[in-house]
Design an enzyme around this catalytic site. Structure first.
Site, PDB file in Angstrom:
ATOM      1  N   HIS A  19       0.842  -1.204   0.000  1.00  0.00           N
ATOM      2  CA  HIS A  19       0.000   0.000   0.000  1.00  0.00           C
ATOM      3  C   HIS A  19       0.878   1.255   0.000  1.00  0.00           C
ATOM      4  O   HIS A  19       0.606   2.215  -0.727  1.00  0.00           O
ATOM      5  CB  HIS A  19      -0.886   0.041   1.251  1.00  0.00           C
ATOM      6  CG  HIS A  19      -1.912  -1.055   1.332  1.00  0.00           C
ATOM      7  ND1 HIS A  19      -2.032  -1.891   2.419  1.00  0.00           N
ATOM      8  CD2 HIS A  19      -2.881  -1.447   0.462  1.00  0.00           C
ATOM      9  CE1 HIS A  19      -3.032  -2.734   2.216  1.00  0.00           C
ATOM     10  NE2 HIS A  19      -3.555  -2.503   1.036  1.00  0.00           N
ATOM     11  N   LYS A  43     -16.121  -7.701   5.346  1.00  0.00           N
ATOM     12  CA  LYS A  43     -15.013  -8.665   5.309  1.00  0.00           C
ATOM     13  C   LYS A  43     -14.556  -9.116   6.692  1.00  0.00           C
ATOM     14  O   LYS A  43     -13.505  -9.725   6.814  1.00  0.00           O
ATOM     15  CB  LYS A  43     -13.822  -8.040   4.572  1.00  0.00           C
ATOM     16  CG  LYS A  43     -14.036  -7.942   3.065  1.00  0.00           C
ATOM     17  CD  LYS A  43     -12.747  -7.497   2.394  1.00  0.00           C
ATOM     18  CE  LYS A  43     -12.904  -7.410   0.885  1.00  0.00           C
ATOM     19  NZ  LYS A  43     -11.691  -6.831   0.273  1.00  0.00           N
ATOM     20  N   ARG A  92      -1.705  -5.848  -8.713  1.00  0.00           N
ATOM     21  CA  ARG A  92      -0.535  -6.692  -8.454  1.00  0.00           C
ATOM     22  C   ARG A  92      -0.313  -7.703  -9.569  1.00  0.00           C
ATOM     23  O   ARG A  92       0.808  -7.999  -9.947  1.00  0.00           O
ATOM     24  CB  ARG A  92      -0.709  -7.452  -7.132  1.00  0.00           C
ATOM     25  CG  ARG A  92      -0.575  -6.596  -5.915  1.00  0.00           C
ATOM     26  CD  ARG A  92      -1.098  -7.307  -4.719  1.00  0.00           C
ATOM     27  NE  ARG A  92      -2.517  -7.615  -4.893  1.00  0.00           N
ATOM     28  CZ  ARG A  92      -3.337  -7.997  -3.914  1.00  0.00           C
ATOM     29  NH1 ARG A  92      -2.860  -8.157  -2.707  1.00  0.00           N
ATOM     30  NH2 ARG A  92      -4.591  -8.238  -4.141  1.00  0.00           N
ATOM     31  N   SER A 130      -2.728  -7.934   2.561  1.00  0.00           N
ATOM     32  CA  SER A 130      -2.992  -7.881   4.003  1.00  0.00           C
ATOM     33  C   SER A 130      -3.331  -9.281   4.515  1.00  0.00           C
ATOM     34  O   SER A 130      -2.935  -9.657   5.622  1.00  0.00           O
ATOM     35  CB  SER A 130      -4.147  -6.920   4.291  1.00  0.00           C
ATOM     36  OG  SER A 130      -3.817  -5.626   3.893  1.00  0.00           O
TER      37      SER A 130
HETATM   38  O1  PNS Z   1      -9.053  -3.075  -0.118  1.00  0.00           O
HETATM   39  P1  PNS Z   1     -10.319  -3.580  -0.750  1.00  0.00           P
HETATM   40  O2  PNS Z   1     -11.092  -4.422   0.237  1.00  0.00           O
HETATM   41  O3  PNS Z   1     -10.070  -4.287  -2.055  1.00  0.00           O
HETATM   42  O4  PNS Z   1     -11.227  -2.274  -1.068  1.00  0.00           O
HETATM   43  C1  PNS Z   1     -12.488  -2.409  -1.684  1.00  0.00           C
HETATM   44  C2  PNS Z   1     -13.263  -1.070  -1.647  1.00  0.00           C
HETATM   45  C3  PNS Z   1     -13.472  -0.595  -0.218  1.00  0.00           C
HETATM   46  C4  PNS Z   1     -12.485  -0.027  -2.403  1.00  0.00           C
HETATM   47  C5  PNS Z   1     -14.653  -1.323  -2.357  1.00  0.00           C
HETATM   48  O5  PNS Z   1     -15.321  -2.374  -1.737  1.00  0.00           O
HETATM   49  C6  PNS Z   1     -15.554  -0.089  -2.362  1.00  0.00           C
HETATM   50  O6  PNS Z   1     -15.333   0.852  -3.080  1.00  0.00           O
HETATM   51  N1  PNS Z   1     -16.617  -0.095  -1.520  1.00  0.00           N
HETATM   52  C7  PNS Z   1     -17.568   1.005  -1.415  1.00  0.00           C
HETATM   53  C8  PNS Z   1     -18.934   0.639  -1.969  1.00  0.00           C
HETATM   54  C9  PNS Z   1     -19.063   1.015  -3.432  1.00  0.00           C
HETATM   55  O7  PNS Z   1     -18.872   2.139  -3.834  1.00  0.00           O
HETATM   56  N2  PNS Z   1     -19.425   0.031  -4.287  1.00  0.00           N
HETATM   57  C10 PNS Z   1     -19.585   0.227  -5.713  1.00  0.00           C
HETATM   58  C11 PNS Z   1     -18.297  -0.024  -6.497  1.00  0.00           C
HETATM   59  S1  PNS Z   1     -17.954  -1.739  -6.641  1.00  0.00           S
END
Ligand code: PNS
Length: 161
Positions: A19, A43, A92, A130
């Protein structure tokens, strides 16, 4: 002058050197990078939102152009409230692509004026996540090259060491 602001969203459970690599590289392109921790508990994270925010702050606290915040609800709504122009995501490997493409396309279909910018994670961290860090640490394996010391200590505390 119009400041270029990007939101770097994620679970950050916990923040890793992967990150940090993305944050440092995003700072070369944008004037400000907001690291936005998702409040969505879907999660079942190991660290609470406050713990994750504190860990990120202790790692990027000295970088003036890096801000730390939390968000819930739709990411694009949050991006709009922060007057940011872009979402940063790290890629990645090919395996990340399908999910990331789906997310970027969804976000773009909801909000036409927010772009997703993908940065390729440095090869050195291409295996790092993570989840992997938590697994290695749970078995008392070495995570020194994977996470900052403060995160290693927080993991040790979670595993009662
Ligand atoms: O680190 P991660 O878990 O891959 O992050 C995922 C995240 C938080 C970026 C994604 O789940 C997110 O944007 N959630 C907010 C809800 C949203 O906007 N959903 C619509 C787009 S898929």
């Amino acid at each position: 002058m119009n400041r270029k602001i990007a939101v770097y969203p994620g679970s950050f459970d916990p923040i890793t050197f992967g990150h940090l690599d993305i944050i440092n590289r995003a700072l070369k392109i944008f004037d400000e990078v907001i690291i936005a921790v998702s409040r969505n508990e879907r999660k079942s994270p190991m660290f609470s939102v406050n713990e994750r925010v504190d860990l990120i702050k202790s790692v990027v606290g000295d970088i003036p152009r890096a801000k730390v915040d939390t968000f819930d609800g739709l990411l694009v709504d949050y991006v709009r409230t922060r007057k940011a122009q872009a979402i940063i995501r790290g890629l990645r490997a090919i395996s990340d692509f399908e999910y990331e493409l789906q997310m970027a396309q969804t976000n773009r279909s909801i909000s036409k004026d927010v772009e997703t910018v993908f940065l390729m994670t440095s090869v050195f961290y291409s295996f790092l996540s993570s989840s992997i860090v938590k697994e290695v640490s749970s078995m008392n394996g070495p995570v020194d090259g994977l996470v900052p010391l403060v995160v290693k200590k927080a993991l040790d505390a979670k595993f009662n060491r």
